[in-house]
Design an enzyme around this catalytic site. Structure first.
Site, PDB file in Angstrom:
ATOM      1  N   LYS A 281      -0.843  -4.173  -3.114  1.00  0.00           N
ATOM      2  CA  LYS A 281      -2.101  -3.789  -2.675  1.00  0.00           C
ATOM      3  C   LYS A 281      -2.012  -2.395  -3.934  1.00  0.00           C
ATOM      4  O   LYS A 281      -1.501  -1.530  -2.669  1.00  0.00           O
ATOM      5  CB  LYS A 281      -2.167  -4.039  -0.923  1.00  0.00           C
ATOM      6  CG  LYS A 281      -3.164  -3.274  -0.668  1.00  0.00           C
ATOM      7  CD  LYS A 281      -3.876  -3.330   0.631  1.00  0.00           C
ATOM      8  CE  LYS A 281      -4.804  -2.577   1.527  1.00  0.00           C
ATOM      9  NZ  LYS A 281      -5.147  -1.376   0.559  1.00  0.00           N
TER      10      LYS A 281
ATOM     11  N   SER B 197       0.940  -1.648   0.080  1.00  0.00           N
ATOM     12  CA  SER B 197      -0.235   0.016   0.079  1.00  0.00           C
ATOM     13  C   SER B 197       0.985   1.407   0.028  1.00  0.00           C
ATOM     14  O   SER B 197       1.149   1.886  -0.911  1.00  0.00           O
ATOM     15  CB  SER B 197      -0.871  -0.031   1.230  1.00  0.00           C
ATOM     16  OG  SER B 197      -1.800   1.168   0.699  1.00  0.00           O
TER      17      SER B 197
ATOM     18  N   ASP C  60       9.886   5.708 -10.447  1.00  0.00           N
ATOM     19  CA  ASP C  60       9.309   6.058 -11.206  1.00  0.00           C
ATOM     20  C   ASP C  60      10.721   7.873 -12.154  1.00  0.00           C
ATOM     21  O   ASP C  60      10.543   7.451 -13.249  1.00  0.00           O
ATOM     22  CB  ASP C  60       7.990   6.244 -11.561  1.00  0.00           C
ATOM     23  CG  ASP C  60       7.278   4.987 -11.803  1.00  0.00           C
ATOM     24  OD1 ASP C  60       7.039   3.756 -12.163  1.00  0.00           O
ATOM     25  OD2 ASP C  60       5.964   5.772 -12.309  1.00  0.00           O
TER      26      ASP C  60
END
Length: 439
Positions: free
Chosen positions: A313, A288, A299
């Site tokens: 998740k 999460s 990224d």
């Protein structure tokens, strides 16, 4: 007269399919509600034991929510209160983050320095029995309620781990106080361990970075942020932690069923470590909010992600209070990394996969070197001749036992933690390369 009625008749015919569909949909809903009422009345009047209306209604609501996905559920007033306390960083229990999988309770991760962690519970463990009572048939809320209890009382968890035979672990319940951020110096590297994302996390991170900078000064060559076995927590805290290492750019987006309910969260100017090399450690217990941090930093090329693939998740749960009746936890959207990749079910794949392992030093014996050979040339920069061996000394390829009192090579920092050791080695290598390139 007919000409006057014709437009109205045509309009009615055009609207009729939509009207009929709406009426049909309402009729189906009424039929289903009537079915629910019939079952409710039959259970209330004919079940072998008396059940209160409150119990039946709450069970029905919880069944409706938990059937949607593993994370939607109904929270009664007590559970809702516990959840609110948990986000503040202190709560009662065993110290594990759990979900449901194939009818069993699955451990997402144990929380550091809690009874479950000290008892040896591991991420990925399946809990099949609680005090010898099977978990099958329970929903997640019921299972969690059974694991809660009076502080100081014991509970026996039956664990299934990989291909091993099921085994029991006895855990003593305790008040769980989460120190969500810990830090220490590893040589000339700042190490920060984030165990959860609660209201204490962002202030704790700020303090940890300030303390490490004060201790290391200009000597710091890089940073390690350890998110292993971090089950997640508050979205705003994940955003704040990520923002601490980014100058700009998107951190995460959430997308709901309605395309208009898409939210994007961006970094504000200011990198607390001034762009210094950063490594983030993750594993299968990182879930999460942990995945949001790792995914954003990956990224943007801001950090090297090391370890193993995260939990996956990537869904957002909204807590909706129900006045006088607790709250409902409902999955309302999905998380996406800045590149537009969904975290759900796939998780974050590390840039460098490093599985946890144990290192064992292999004694290869001592080998002779060039300087040990009879008549070997000197270095040319040294005074004196090299020491020589007596006649009949073994050839260079031969091995002999190390002499008494010979010191072994010093153990690497945090040598008991293989993944961390590799992260520290990488940062030192990057620093060495940068230093030599500058010269």
């Amino acid at each position: 007269m007919l000409r006057k009625l014709l437009p109205a008749l045509l309009l009615l015919l055009l609207l009729a399919p939509g009207v009929l569909h709406a009426q049909s949909s309402k009729s189906d809903t009424y039929e289903q509600l009537k079915l629910f009422g019939d079952v409710f009345e039959r259970v209330r009047s004919s079940y072998v034991e008396e059940v209160t209306d409150k119990e039946l209604v709450e069970a029905a609501i919880n069944g409706m929510l938990s059937s949607l996905d593993p994370h939607s559920s109904y929270l009664d007033a007590d559970s809702f209160g516990d959840m609110q306390v948990q986000t503040k960083g202190a709560f009662g229990g065993l110290g594990i983050e759990v979900t449901m999988e194939n009818g069993f309770v699955k451990v997402v991760s144990p929380i550091d320095d809690t009874p479950a962690f000290r008892a040896g519970v591991e991420a990925g463990d399946l809990i099949t029995h609680l005090d010898s009572e099977p978990v099958l048939g329970l929903n997640l809320s019921d299972a969690v309620d059974r694991m809660r209890g009076e502080v100081g009382s014991d509970i026996v968890l039956t664990i299934r781990r990989g291909d091993q035979e099921p085994f029991d672990i006895t855990i003593t319940r305790d008040v769980i106080r989460i120190q969500s951020v810990r830090s220490r110096v590893e040589g000339n590297i700042g190490y920060i361990r984030v165990t959860a994302f609660n209201e204490q996390t962002s202030p704790g991170l700020d303090k940890a970075i300030a303390d490490l900078k004060k201790e290391l000064g200009d000597k710091v060559i890089g940073w390690v942020v350890d998110l292993r076995n971090n089950p997640g927590g508050l979205l705003n805290q994940a955003i704040a932690v990520t923002d601490a290492f980014l100058d700009k750019g998107e951190i995460v987006s959430t997308r709901a069923r309605d395309p208009e309910e898409t939210y994007r969260f961006n970094a504000e100017p200011g990198d607390m470590v001034n762009g210094q090399p950063l490594i983030v450690l993750i594993n299968g217990g990182s879930a999460s909010a942990s995945e949001i941090v790792a995914g954003a930093l990956q990224d943007h090329g801001r950090a090297i992600i090391m370890g193993t693939q995260s939990f996956g998740k990537g869904s957002v749960q909204t807590i909706i209070p129900l006045p006088g009746h607790g709250a409902m936890r409902l999955t309302t959207s999905r998380y996406y990394t800045p590149s537009g990749q969904s975290i759900q079910a796939t998780g974050i794949v590390p840039d460098i996969e490093v599985k946890q392992a144990r290192l064992e030093e292999i004694d290869a014996g001592s080998r002779r070197r060039e300087a040990d050979l009879r008549g070997a040339l000197t270095n040319g920069d040294e005074a004196g001749a090299p020491a020589t061996e007596e006649e009949g000394a073994p050839a260079p390829e031969a091995q002999e036992a190390p002499s008494e009192g010979e010191e072994a090579a010093p153990a690497a920092a945090s040598s008991s933690d293989y993944q961390l050791s590799r992260a520290l080695d990488l940062l030192r290598g990057l620093a060495l390369f940068k230093e030599r390139a500058a010269n």
